[in-house]
Motif scaffolding. Structure first.
Motif, PDB file in Angstrom:
ATOM      1  N   MET A  44       0.859  -1.166   0.000  1.00  0.00           N
ATOM      2  CA  MET A  44       0.000   0.000   0.000  1.00  0.00           C
ATOM      3  C   MET A  44       0.907   1.232   0.000  1.00  0.00           C
ATOM      4  N   THR A  45       0.670   2.111  -0.968  1.00  0.00           N
ATOM      5  CA  THR A  45       1.510   3.303  -1.033  1.00  0.00           C
ATOM      6  C   THR A  45       0.769   4.530  -0.506  1.00  0.00           C
ATOM      7  N   TYR A  46       1.538   5.452   0.000  1.00  0.00           N
ATOM      8  CA  TYR A  46       0.997   6.681   0.564  1.00  0.00           C
ATOM      9  C   TYR A  46       0.242   7.486  -0.498  1.00  0.00           C
ATOM     10  N   GLN A  47       0.750   7.478  -1.730  1.00  0.00           N
ATOM     11  CA  GLN A  47       0.100   8.230  -2.804  1.00  0.00           C
ATOM     12  C   GLN A  47      -1.290   7.681  -3.110  1.00  0.00           C
ATOM     13  N   LYS A  48      -1.445   6.369  -3.074  1.00  0.00           N
ATOM     14  CA  LYS A  48      -2.754   5.768  -3.348  1.00  0.00           C
ATOM     15  C   LYS A  48      -3.719   6.034  -2.196  1.00  0.00           C
ATOM     16  N   VAL A  49      -3.226   6.016  -0.994  1.00  0.00           N
ATOM     17  CA  VAL A  49      -4.049   6.375   0.167  1.00  0.00           C
ATOM     18  C   VAL A  49      -4.523   7.816   0.006  1.00  0.00           C
ATOM     19  N   THR A  50      -3.635   8.677  -0.451  1.00  0.00           N
ATOM     20  CA  THR A  50      -3.968  10.081  -0.643  1.00  0.00           C
ATOM     21  C   THR A  50      -5.006  10.254  -1.746  1.00  0.00           C
ATOM     22  N   MET A  51      -4.948   9.432  -2.785  1.00  0.00           N
ATOM     23  CA  MET A  51      -5.975   9.467  -3.831  1.00  0.00           C
ATOM     24  C   MET A  51      -7.349   9.169  -3.228  1.00  0.00           C
ATOM     25  N   VAL A  52      -7.432   8.140  -2.423  1.00  0.00           N
ATOM     26  CA  VAL A  52      -8.696   7.772  -1.783  1.00  0.00           C
ATOM     27  C   VAL A  52      -9.145   8.903  -0.857  1.00  0.00           C
ATOM     28  N   HIS A  53      -8.209   9.485  -0.134  1.00  0.00           N
ATOM     29  CA  HIS A  53      -8.505  10.605   0.757  1.00  0.00           C
ATOM     30  C   HIS A  53      -9.140  11.757  -0.030  1.00  0.00           C
ATOM     31  N   ALA A  54      -8.590  12.101  -1.180  1.00  0.00           N
ATOM     32  CA  ALA A  54      -9.130  13.188  -2.007  1.00  0.00           C
ATOM     33  C   ALA A  54     -10.551  12.877  -2.458  1.00  0.00           C
ATOM     34  N   MET A  55     -10.781  11.646  -2.873  1.00  0.00           N
ATOM     35  CA  MET A  55     -12.121  11.262  -3.312  1.00  0.00           C
ATOM     36  C   MET A  55     -13.110  11.329  -2.149  1.00  0.00           C
ATOM     37  N   MET A  56     -12.650  10.972  -0.958  1.00  0.00           N
ATOM     38  CA  MET A  56     -13.504  11.042   0.228  1.00  0.00           C
ATOM     39  C   MET A  56     -13.886  12.492   0.526  1.00  0.00           C
ATOM     40  N   LEU A  57     -12.955  13.413   0.349  1.00  0.00           N
ATOM     41  CA  LEU A  57     -13.238  14.817   0.622  1.00  0.00           C
ATOM     42  C   LEU A  57     -14.396  15.330  -0.226  1.00  0.00           C
ATOM     43  N   VAL A  58     -14.426  14.937  -1.495  1.00  0.00           N
ATOM     44  CA  VAL A  58     -15.481  15.397  -2.395  1.00  0.00           C
ATOM     45  C   VAL A  58     -16.845  14.911  -1.905  1.00  0.00           C
ATOM     46  N   CYS A  59     -16.896  13.706  -1.408  1.00  0.00           N
ATOM     47  CA  CYS A  59     -18.159  13.164  -0.901  1.00  0.00           C
ATOM     48  C   CYS A  59     -18.514  13.735   0.466  1.00  0.00           C
ATOM     49  N   PHE A  60     -17.524  14.009   1.263  1.00  0.00           N
ATOM     50  CA  PHE A  60     -17.718  14.449   2.642  1.00  0.00           C
ATOM     51  C   PHE A  60     -18.063  15.934   2.749  1.00  0.00           C
ATOM     52  N   ILE A  61     -17.730  16.729   1.747  1.00  0.00           N
ATOM     53  CA  ILE A  61     -17.853  18.183   1.836  1.00  0.00           C
ATOM     54  C   ILE A  61     -19.287  18.640   2.120  1.00  0.00           C
ATOM     55  N   ASP A  62     -20.271  17.883   1.681  1.00  0.00           N
ATOM     56  CA  ASP A  62     -21.675  18.264   1.878  1.00  0.00           C
ATOM     57  C   ASP A  62     -22.318  17.581   3.079  1.00  0.00           C
ATOM     58  N   GLY A  63     -21.542  16.876   3.869  1.00  0.00           N
ATOM     59  CA  GLY A  63     -22.091  16.200   5.046  1.00  0.00           C
ATOM     60  C   GLY A  63     -21.466  14.829   5.209  1.00  0.00           C
ATOM     61  N   PRO A  64     -21.871  14.116   6.249  1.00  0.00           N
ATOM     62  CA  PRO A  64     -21.290  12.789   6.492  1.00  0.00           C
ATOM     63  C   PRO A  64     -21.451  11.867   5.283  1.00  0.00           C
ATOM     64  N   MET A  65     -20.428  11.065   5.032  1.00  0.00           N
ATOM     65  CA  MET A  65     -20.468  10.136   3.905  1.00  0.00           C
ATOM     66  C   MET A  65     -21.445   9.005   4.193  1.00  0.00           C
ATOM     67  N   THR A  66     -22.147   8.613   3.151  1.00  0.00           N
ATOM     68  CA  THR A  66     -23.076   7.490   3.264  1.00  0.00           C
ATOM     69  C   THR A  66     -22.381   6.219   2.799  1.00  0.00           C
ATOM     70  N   SER A  67     -22.961   5.094   3.113  1.00  0.00           N
ATOM     71  CA  SER A  67     -22.383   3.821   2.656  1.00  0.00           C
ATOM     72  C   SER A  67     -22.395   3.750   1.135  1.00  0.00           C
ATOM     73  N   GLN A  68     -23.385   4.380   0.480  1.00  0.00           N
ATOM     74  CA  GLN A  68     -23.432   4.399  -0.984  1.00  0.00           C
ATOM     75  C   GLN A  68     -22.258   5.189  -1.553  1.00  0.00           C
ATOM     76  N   GLN A  69     -21.895   6.282  -0.890  1.00  0.00           N
ATOM     77  CA  GLN A  69     -20.762   7.072  -1.365  1.00  0.00           C
ATOM     78  C   GLN A  69     -19.453   6.310  -1.186  1.00  0.00           C
ATOM     79  N   ILE A  70     -19.326   5.608  -0.095  1.00  0.00           N
ATOM     80  CA  ILE A  70     -18.125   4.799   0.127  1.00  0.00           C
ATOM     81  C   ILE A  70     -18.030   3.718  -0.938  1.00  0.00           C
ATOM     82  N   ALA A  71     -19.151   3.088  -1.252  1.00  0.00           N
ATOM     83  CA  ALA A  71     -19.172   2.060  -2.301  1.00  0.00           C
ATOM     84  C   ALA A  71     -18.818   2.671  -3.654  1.00  0.00           C
ATOM     85  N   LEU A  72     -19.277   3.889  -3.898  1.00  0.00           N
ATOM     86  CA  LEU A  72     -18.965   4.570  -5.154  1.00  0.00           C
ATOM     87  C   LEU A  72     -17.466   4.868  -5.251  1.00  0.00           C
ATOM     88  N   ILE A  73     -16.892   5.357  -4.162  1.00  0.00           N
ATOM     89  CA  ILE A  73     -15.448   5.609  -4.143  1.00  0.00           C
ATOM     90  C   ILE A  73     -14.694   4.311  -4.405  1.00  0.00           C
TER      91      ILE A  73
END
Length: 134
Positions: A1-30
């Motif tokens: 597992m590389t730090y850069q790939k973790v950071t990619m997932v982190h960035a995608m999470m931010l987009v989903c999280f910005i409007d409120g808590p992430m849902t399980s559907q958003q996690i599945a989408l990521i």
């Protein structure tokens, strides 16, 4: 597992999280977006997701710190892929919120994505989702 790939997932999470808590559907989408990338093929997404959650916690509630940490992605190719995935996630939920628009602009700046390339990405994604670009 590389730090850069973790950071990619982190960035995608931010987009989903910005409007409120992430849902399980958003996690599945990521997860589906990540698994569609060769960098994650055959990998256990949950490991990346858990590490990205830790990374988000390290920002201590500061969106600026969370965005700044995305700079850890060194590869130009991974920077572009990350931004593209973030755009798709924002468009996939419908029209981008103003918070998402601001976040995407900050991510674009942090990842040093050229304006012309960002516009092209947005146009392609808008066609995919049937949205119009203002």
């Amino acid at each position: 597992m590389t730090y850069q790939k973790v950071t990619m997932v982190h960035a995608m999470m931010l987009v989903c999280f910005i409007d409120g808590p992430m849902t399980s559907q958003q996690i599945a989408l990521i997860e589906s977006y990540a698994k569609g990338l060769p960098e994650f093929h055959g990998r256990d997404f949950q490991q990346y997701y858990q590490a990205a959650k830790v990374k988000a916690t390290e920002a201590r509630g500061s969106l600026d710190r969370a965005i700044a940490s995305i700079d850890a992605i060194e590869s130009k190719e991974l920077r572009r892929k990350t931004f593209y995935c973030c755009l798709e996630l924002a468009h996939g939920a419908g029209k981008e919120s103003s918070a998402q628009e601001s976040l995407l602009a900050a991510i674009q700046h942090t990842l040093q994505i050229e304006s012309e390339l960002a516009v092209t990405m947005q146009e392609i994604i808008a066609v995919k989702f049937g949205h119009t670009i203002p």
